[in-house]
Design an enzyme around this catalytic site. Structure first.
Site, PDB file in Angstrom:
ATOM      1  N   ARG A 107       0.852  -1.189   0.000  1.00 20.41           N
ATOM      2  CA  ARG A 107       0.000   0.000   0.000  1.00 20.41           C
ATOM      3  C   ARG A 107       0.891   1.242   0.000  1.00 20.41           C
ATOM      4  NH1 ARG A 107      -3.462  -2.645  -1.783  1.00 20.41           N
ATOM      5  NH2 ARG A 107      -5.436  -3.257  -0.830  1.00 20.41           N
TER       6      ARG A 107
ATOM      7  N   HIS B  28      -1.608   0.592  -9.866  1.00 19.28           N
ATOM      8  CA  HIS B  28      -2.260  -0.420  -9.003  1.00 19.28           C
ATOM      9  C   HIS B  28      -2.817  -1.566  -9.851  1.00 19.28           C
ATOM     10  CE1 HIS B  28      -4.337  -1.059  -4.861  1.00 19.28           C
ATOM     11  NE2 HIS B  28      -4.059  -2.222  -5.453  1.00 19.28           N
TER      12      HIS B  28
HETATM   13  P1  NDP Z   1      -1.975 -11.951   4.026  1.00 19.52           P
HETATM   14  O1  NDP Z   1      -2.835 -11.403   5.110  1.00 19.52           O
HETATM   15  O2  NDP Z   1      -2.267 -13.315   3.500  1.00 19.52           O
HETATM   16  O3  NDP Z   1      -0.438 -11.954   4.502  1.00 19.52           O
HETATM   17  C1  NDP Z   1       0.141 -10.904   5.194  1.00 19.52           C
HETATM   18  C2  NDP Z   1       1.589 -11.260   5.533  1.00 19.52           C
HETATM   19  O4  NDP Z   1       2.200 -10.116   6.125  1.00 19.52           O
HETATM   20  C3  NDP Z   1       1.707 -12.398   6.524  1.00 19.52           C
HETATM   21  O5  NDP Z   1       2.810 -13.223   6.190  1.00 19.52           O
HETATM   22  C4  NDP Z   1       1.984 -11.663   7.835  1.00 19.52           C
HETATM   23  O6  NDP Z   1       2.747 -12.403   8.788  1.00 19.52           O
HETATM   24  C5  NDP Z   1       2.806 -10.499   7.356  1.00 19.52           C
HETATM   25  N1  NDP Z   1       2.743  -9.392   8.317  1.00 19.52           N
HETATM   26  C6  NDP Z   1       1.682  -8.667   8.710  1.00 19.52           C
HETATM   27  N2  NDP Z   1       2.028  -7.746   9.625  1.00 19.52           N
HETATM   28  C7  NDP Z   1       3.356  -7.902   9.818  1.00 19.52           C
HETATM   29  C8  NDP Z   1       4.315  -7.258  10.645  1.00 19.52           C
HETATM   30  N3  NDP Z   1       3.967  -6.264  11.493  1.00 19.52           N
HETATM   31  N4  NDP Z   1       5.609  -7.669  10.584  1.00 19.52           N
HETATM   32  C9  NDP Z   1       5.972  -8.675   9.760  1.00 19.52           C
HETATM   33  N5  NDP Z   1       5.124  -9.336   8.947  1.00 19.52           N
HETATM   34  C10 NDP Z   1       3.825  -8.949   8.981  1.00 19.52           C
HETATM   35  O7  NDP Z   1      -1.993 -10.870   2.856  1.00 19.52           O
HETATM   36  P2  NDP Z   1      -1.888 -11.104   1.266  1.00 19.52           P
HETATM   37  O8  NDP Z   1      -0.612 -11.837   0.983  1.00 19.52           O
HETATM   38  O9  NDP Z   1      -3.160 -11.663   0.717  1.00 19.52           O
HETATM   39  O10 NDP Z   1      -1.812  -9.586   0.759  1.00 19.52           O
HETATM   40  C11 NDP Z   1      -0.820  -8.698   1.259  1.00 19.52           C
HETATM   41  C12 NDP Z   1      -1.118  -7.279   0.828  1.00 19.52           C
HETATM   42  O11 NDP Z   1      -0.844  -7.119  -0.548  1.00 19.52           O
HETATM   43  C13 NDP Z   1      -2.582  -6.838   0.942  1.00 19.52           C
HETATM   44  O12 NDP Z   1      -2.909  -6.483   2.270  1.00 19.52           O
HETATM   45  C14 NDP Z   1      -2.630  -5.658   0.008  1.00 19.52           C
HETATM   46  O13 NDP Z   1      -2.280  -4.492   0.714  1.00 19.52           O
HETATM   47  C15 NDP Z   1      -1.543  -5.979  -1.010  1.00 19.52           C
HETATM   48  N6  NDP Z   1      -2.118  -6.278  -2.326  1.00 19.52           N
HETATM   49  C16 NDP Z   1      -1.740  -5.504  -3.380  1.00 19.52           C
HETATM   50  C17 NDP Z   1      -2.230  -5.767  -4.654  1.00 19.52           C
HETATM   51  C18 NDP Z   1      -1.775  -4.966  -5.814  1.00 19.52           C
HETATM   52  O14 NDP Z   1      -2.339  -5.110  -6.906  1.00 19.52           O
HETATM   53  N7  NDP Z   1      -0.760  -4.139  -5.661  1.00 19.52           N
HETATM   54  C19 NDP Z   1      -3.184  -6.862  -4.897  1.00 19.52           C
HETATM   55  C20 NDP Z   1      -3.498  -7.622  -3.725  1.00 19.52           C
HETATM   56  C21 NDP Z   1      -2.981  -7.324  -2.487  1.00 19.52           C
HETATM   57  P3  NDP Z   1       2.221 -13.823   9.405  1.00 19.52           P
HETATM   58  O15 NDP Z   1       2.311 -14.817   8.268  1.00 19.52           O
HETATM   59  O16 NDP Z   1       3.194 -14.098  10.470  1.00 19.52           O
HETATM   60  O17 NDP Z   1       0.815 -13.570   9.860  1.00 19.52           O
END
Ligand code: NDP
Length: 309
Positions: free
Chosen positions: A224, A272
């Site tokens: 984001r 995006h």
């Molecule tokens: P998920 O919720 O499946 O995964 C999030 C990951 O981030 C997990 O591995 C989590 O750790 C890790 N995480 C969260 N908070 C922290 C932190 N404070 N420190 C370290 N690691 C952290 O999300 P998705 O993979 O489905 O999507 C990720 C993001 O990608 C979305 O939220 C969106 O913002 C973005 N996105 C962008 C798109 C684009 O077109 N540019 C399209 C789709 C999504 P843990 O595994 O330990 O819980």
């Protein structure tokens, strides 16, 4: 027949989603906020809902993001505290994988440099580096990041991943938590951000992070816009600490035409477009969670309100 109300500041999206529900989830009536049937809707399917919309839904029991992220739901805080779900589309992973592969090759094989050289008719070869010597770090090992880290490892890159909780992945060196963040970053040639936007991750792409990377490294922001501190990027590019950045997401979208990022040397802007869930998949997943809600069954892809993702 169950009713889902569609909410978005993007008025052009609403008829497209309505058509997708009619075709792919006809058991659900998808209505807009001004339809009297919205009063019966127990589910709201949202993309940047307008402030005050959710509070107008007396029967609301579930807020469903139509995307992988849920941070955009913060634009409307008028609703009651109800569960939140998101869309997890396997095709999302494919789209993001294709996008990230392109960025990795761009920097690993110096396509960014030769594109800049061409503008000066300059014929200059750069030494070819084996993929195994190119260190790529993926922040976020969720439904997208884990698939991307595995894909890059399969292509022979030296891949590290970072998440909140410990992970074990074949051919990916996994790090977790604040305590291991610096070790994860140290000496990376390319840093890819696929974190969700939460209070803990806002501003993670900042000078402190950039300074741990290899001199002349690059970054990719697919998370984001609020993950990136733009002033720190400008400074890191000017000093040569970073050689480039591919940015797909922005705090304000569309990125305004007069925004300085458009003209910043070394920056590639994409609108995006890294990956989007198909409207058919959105309709099916929202319909399935609506069915589950009404049947009292466990919901799919529920967001943890304590972590915000
Ligand atoms: P998920 O919720 O499946 O995964 C999030 C990951 O981030 C997990 O591995 C989590 O750790 C890790 N995480 C969260 N908070 C922290 C932190 N404070 N420190 C370290 N690691 C952290 O999300 P998705 O993979 O489905 O999507 C990720 C993001 O990608 C979305 O939220 C969106 O913002 C973005 N996105 C962008 C798109 C684009 O077109 N540019 C399209 C789709 C999504 P843990 O595994 O330990 O819980």
């Amino acid at each position: 027949m169950s009713t889902v109300v569609l909410l978005s500041k993007d008025a052009g999206l609403l008829p497209l989603l309505q058509a997708a529900f009619a075709e792919h989830a006809p058991e659900v009536r998808a209505v807009l906020l001004d339809d009297p049937a919205a009063d019966e809707a127990q589910v709201a399917a949202c993309w940047y809902p307008l402030a005050g919309s959710l509070g107008r839904l007396p029967a609301l029991r579930l807020v469903h993001s139509v995307a992988a992220g849920v941070d955009h739901l913060g634009t409307d805080t008028s609703g009651p505290q109800v569960p939140m779900c998101r869309v997890v589309d396997p095709d999302h992973r494919r789209g993001m994988t294709e996008y990230v592969r392109w960025t990795v090759l761009n920097y690993h094989r110096d396509f960014d440099r030769v594109a800049a050289q061409q503008r000066h008719s300059q014929w200059l070869r750069h030494p070819q580096r084996p993929a195994g010597d190119f260190k790529v770090g993926v922040m976020g090992l969720g439904s997208l990041g884990a698939a991307i880290a595995a894909d890059l490892a399969g292509a022979g890159y030296a891949v590290r991943g970072w998440a909140r909780n410990p992970r074990d992945m074949a051919a990916v060196a996994c790090y977790h938590g604040e305590a291991q963040f610096d070790a994860f970053l140290d000496g990376l040639d390319l840093l890819i951000n696929l974190l969700p936007l939460t209070p803990a991750t806002r501003g993670v792409l900042c000078a402190r992070t950039f300074n741990h990377l290899a001199q002349g490294a690059a970054i990719v922001n697919g998370g984001r816009g609020q993950h990136l501190v733009i002033a720190d990027l400008q400074q890191a590019l000017a000093s040569g600490q970073l050689r480039g950045a591919v940015l797909d997401v922005f705090e304000q979208e569309p990125l305004p035409a007069d925004h300085p990022l458009w003209q910043l040397p070394g920056v590639v802007i994409t609108p995006h477009m890294a990956s989007a869930a198909s409207h058919a998949c959105i309709a099916r997943q929202v319909a399935e969670n609506t069915r589950r809600l009404l049947a009292g069954e466990a919901l799919l892809n529920v967001v943890d309100p304590t972590t915000g993702y």
